[in-house]
Design an enzyme around this catalytic site. Structure first.
Site, PDB file in Angstrom:
ATOM      1  N   VAL A  82       6.908  -7.409   7.106  1.00 36.01           N
ATOM      2  CA  VAL A  82       6.478  -5.969   6.349  1.00 36.01           C
ATOM      3  C   VAL A  82       6.735  -4.974   7.455  1.00 36.01           C
ATOM      4  O   VAL A  82       6.529  -4.927   8.495  1.00 36.01           O
ATOM      5  CB  VAL A  82       4.870  -6.172   6.134  1.00 36.01           C
ATOM      6  CG1 VAL A  82       4.384  -4.716   5.423  1.00 36.01           C
ATOM      7  CG2 VAL A  82       4.595  -7.329   5.410  1.00 36.01           C
ATOM      8  N   LYS A  83       7.354  -3.785   6.685  1.00 43.35           N
ATOM      9  CA  LYS A  83       7.719  -2.936   7.726  1.00 43.35           C
ATOM     10  C   LYS A  83       6.887  -1.488   7.520  1.00 43.35           C
ATOM     11  O   LYS A  83       6.363  -1.283   6.256  1.00 43.35           O
ATOM     12  CB  LYS A  83       9.033  -2.370   7.075  1.00 43.35           C
ATOM     13  CG  LYS A  83      10.178  -2.145   8.324  1.00 43.35           C
ATOM     14  CD  LYS A  83      11.460  -1.334   7.789  1.00 43.35           C
ATOM     15  CE  LYS A  83      12.657  -1.521   9.009  1.00 43.35           C
ATOM     16  NZ  LYS A  83      13.857  -0.823   8.260  1.00 43.35           N
TER      17      LYS A  83
END
Ligand code: G3P
Length: 217
Positions: A82-83
């Site tokens: 997850v960015k």
């Protein structure tokens, strides 16, 4: 150094993946826009193509919303990273999501202080943007060196994921510094093979082989 491909173009990923050049993929909202595809659909396809981490970026700005989006993105596949952006809300989301066992890539990093905070928040990856610093006549590679020094001083496990890479030179320089990962557009990775003397030497070998009448098969 691991090579991640910085694109949501599945054809370009497949070409490099067939050569064993893809250890992971990074995307962001701009790359999703460029792909012209739905984020869930294209991200799922990419996750099915590569075994390494695939970064998918949240678009919310508040921590609670980032966490909800991060959980949704993580449902796409086990190799999702997850960015989140390097803001206090992003750091809060990073801490919660990493504590839940999810990979988190903290992006839009432009200083050593930001990278230090990301490591303290337990980030799996930190993404310092080289090219965008270079655009301001600030040497982006110096940031990679600074982060490497700081992380090594204290044994932080966060992986340095050099990003915003614009040239083959950036790739070799990141490798010399000791970045754990470099994420680059497909064209930059392919450009690493180019050298004028290689082309010149090969032309001569072809000419001489023809003149010598060499037949191998
Ligand atoms: O992964 C970040 C990268 O996509 C940003 O690259 O060239 O837009 O600075 P650039």
């Amino acid at each position: 150094m691991k090579f991640f491909v910085d694109t949501a173009d599945t054809k370009a990923i497949a070409e490099l993946n067939d050569l064993g050049m893809v250890d992971g993929v990074t995307t962001n909202p701009s790359l999703i826009l460029k792909s012209g595809r739905d984020i869930h659909e294209v991200t799922k396809e990419i996750c099915d193509m590569v075994s390494g981490p695939v970064s998918a970026e949240v678009i919310a700005l508040k921590a609670d919303d980032m966490i909800a989006e991060g959980r949704k993105l993580a449902e796409i596949a086990d190799n999702i990273a997850v960015k989140v952006p390097l803001t206090w809300d992003g750091l809060k989301a990073c801490k919660v999501l990493t504590d839940e066992g999810k990979m988190v890539n903290v992006t839009l990093c432009f200083s050593a202080n930001q990278a230090l905070l990301a490591a303290k928040a337990g980030a799996t990856f930190i993404s310092p943007f080289i090219g965008r610093l270079d655009d301001l006549n600030i040497d982006g590679l110096d940031l990679i060196s600074d982060i490497r020094e700081i992380y090594d001083n204290y044994g932080f496990e966060t992986n340095i994921l050099a990003a915003s890479i614009r040239s083959a030179n950036h790739m070799s320089e990141c490798a010399k510094i000791g970045a754990d990962v470099a994420t680059a557009p497909p064209g930059v990775i392919k450009a690493m093979a180019n050298h004028l003397l290689t082309d010149k030497g090969l032309d001569q070998f072809v000419k001489d082989a023809k003149e010598a009448g060499i037949k191998i098969v």
